[in-house]
Design an enzyme around this catalytic site. Structure first.
Site: not given
Ligand code: COA
Length: 260
Positions: A67, A115, A135
């Site tokens: 999300a 999900e 989460e």
């Molecule tokens: N919601 C909003 N933005 C998200 C996102 C999410 N769930 N997942 C990734 N993004 C965005 C990042 O903020 C970043 O945006 P920016 O360039 O404007 O800063 C962009 O997507 C790229 O992500 P980034 O974190 O830089 O890539 P990464 O390769 O370093 O890491 C992940 C990849 C997937 C490990 C990391 O993005 C992450 O942990 N995301 C969240 C996962 C999560 O907790 N999901 C459950 C949500 S309930």
């Protein structure tokens, strides 16, 4: 065909591919995207020119990274409940779709992404796919069905482990656990998803719909699944598909089911 802000739609050979298209945010599901997915799936369910649906993510890196966390800030308890309930409606419409829905998981399937994949009937993963429910790192539990569908797919013990540790697992582990049906090379992902739908297309669409409804009944606490099976089995008799399927068998020919 409808156009959407955050989705790309493509129909080829009667299969609709819905591509979630926010690659710069790793295809994170904001409210708008979830609403658009619901709309696209509902229209496809009713569209007689579509036999099956593939859901995938744009870019090489991510299916859906969850999300959209940026929408969580300043959300009240009531707003969060509404967000969860709205998501549930959309994911349930995928789970109950009368046409087969396959998730083609091309990269990160985290949180709402895992999900979303779990709400599809089948999941094909690229060898680069990664799954997880992180989460708890945010002080949250999953809100789009993860606590229920992960248990359904992989059992309570492993589900609790993934949900409580926030561990991310690769495609091989996801396949071993039964979270995905098949693993493919990244370049073959959409072909494999289409091939899976191609197999399903050869059998009776009325029976496939009956299978989905009856298997879903197993997980509905208000429904006696075996009684539901008796009803649905009985209802198959006399349908055009039944007449064609049984006649074809008796006449030693391949059945040809009509789609409408
Ligand atoms: N919601 C909003 N933005 C998200 C996102 C999410 N769930 N997942 C990734 N993004 C965005 C990042 O903020 C970043 O945006 P920016 O360039 O404007 O800063 C962009 O997507 C790229 O992500 P980034 O974190 O830089 O890539 P990464 O390769 O370093 O890491 C992940 C990849 C997937 C490990 C990391 O993005 C992450 O942990 N995301 C969240 C996962 C999560 O907790 N999901 C459950 C949500 S309930």
């Amino acid at each position: 065909m409808m156009t959407y802000q955050n989705l790309l739609l493509n129909i080829h050979d009667r299969i609709l591919t819905i591509t979630i298209n926010r690659p710069d945010k790793l295809n994170a599901l904001n409210r708008k995207t979830i609403q658009e997915i619901g709309d696209a799936v509902q229209r496809a369910d009713q569209n007689i020119d579509i036999d099956g649906i593939i859901i995938t993510g744009a870019g090489e890196k991510s299916f859906v990274a969850g999300a959209d966390i940026s929408e969580f800030q300043n959300c009240t308890n009531e707003e969060a409940k509404t967000m969860s309930a709205d998501g549930h409606k959309v994911f349930r419409s995928i789970e109950t779709c009368s046409k087969p829905v396959v998730a083609a998981v091309n990269g990160f399937a985290l949180g709402g992404g895992c999900e979303l994949a779990m709400s599809c009937h089948l999941r094909i993963a690229s060898s680069k796919a990664k799954f997880g429910q992180p989460e708890v790192n945010l002080g949250l539990i999953p809100g789009y069905g993860g606590t229920q569908r992960l248990v359904q797919l992989i059992g309570k013990g492993k589900a609790l482990e993934l949900l409580m540790t926030a561990d991310m697992i690769g495609a091989e582990d996801a396949h071993r656990l039964g979270l995905v049906n098949k693993i493919t090379e990244p370049g073959e992902l959409l072909n494999e998803a289409a091939a899976m739908l191609g197999k399903i297309r050869k059998v009776s669409p009325i029976a496939v719909d009956g299978i989905v409804k009856t298997v879903n009944a197993y997980f509905d606490k208000n429904v006696d699944g075996l009684a539901f099976e008796v009803e649905t089995f009985g209802e198959c008799f006399g349908t055009v598909d039944f007449t064609e399927g049984v006649s074809a068998f008796m006449e030693k020919r391949k059945p040809e089911f009509v789609r409408s």
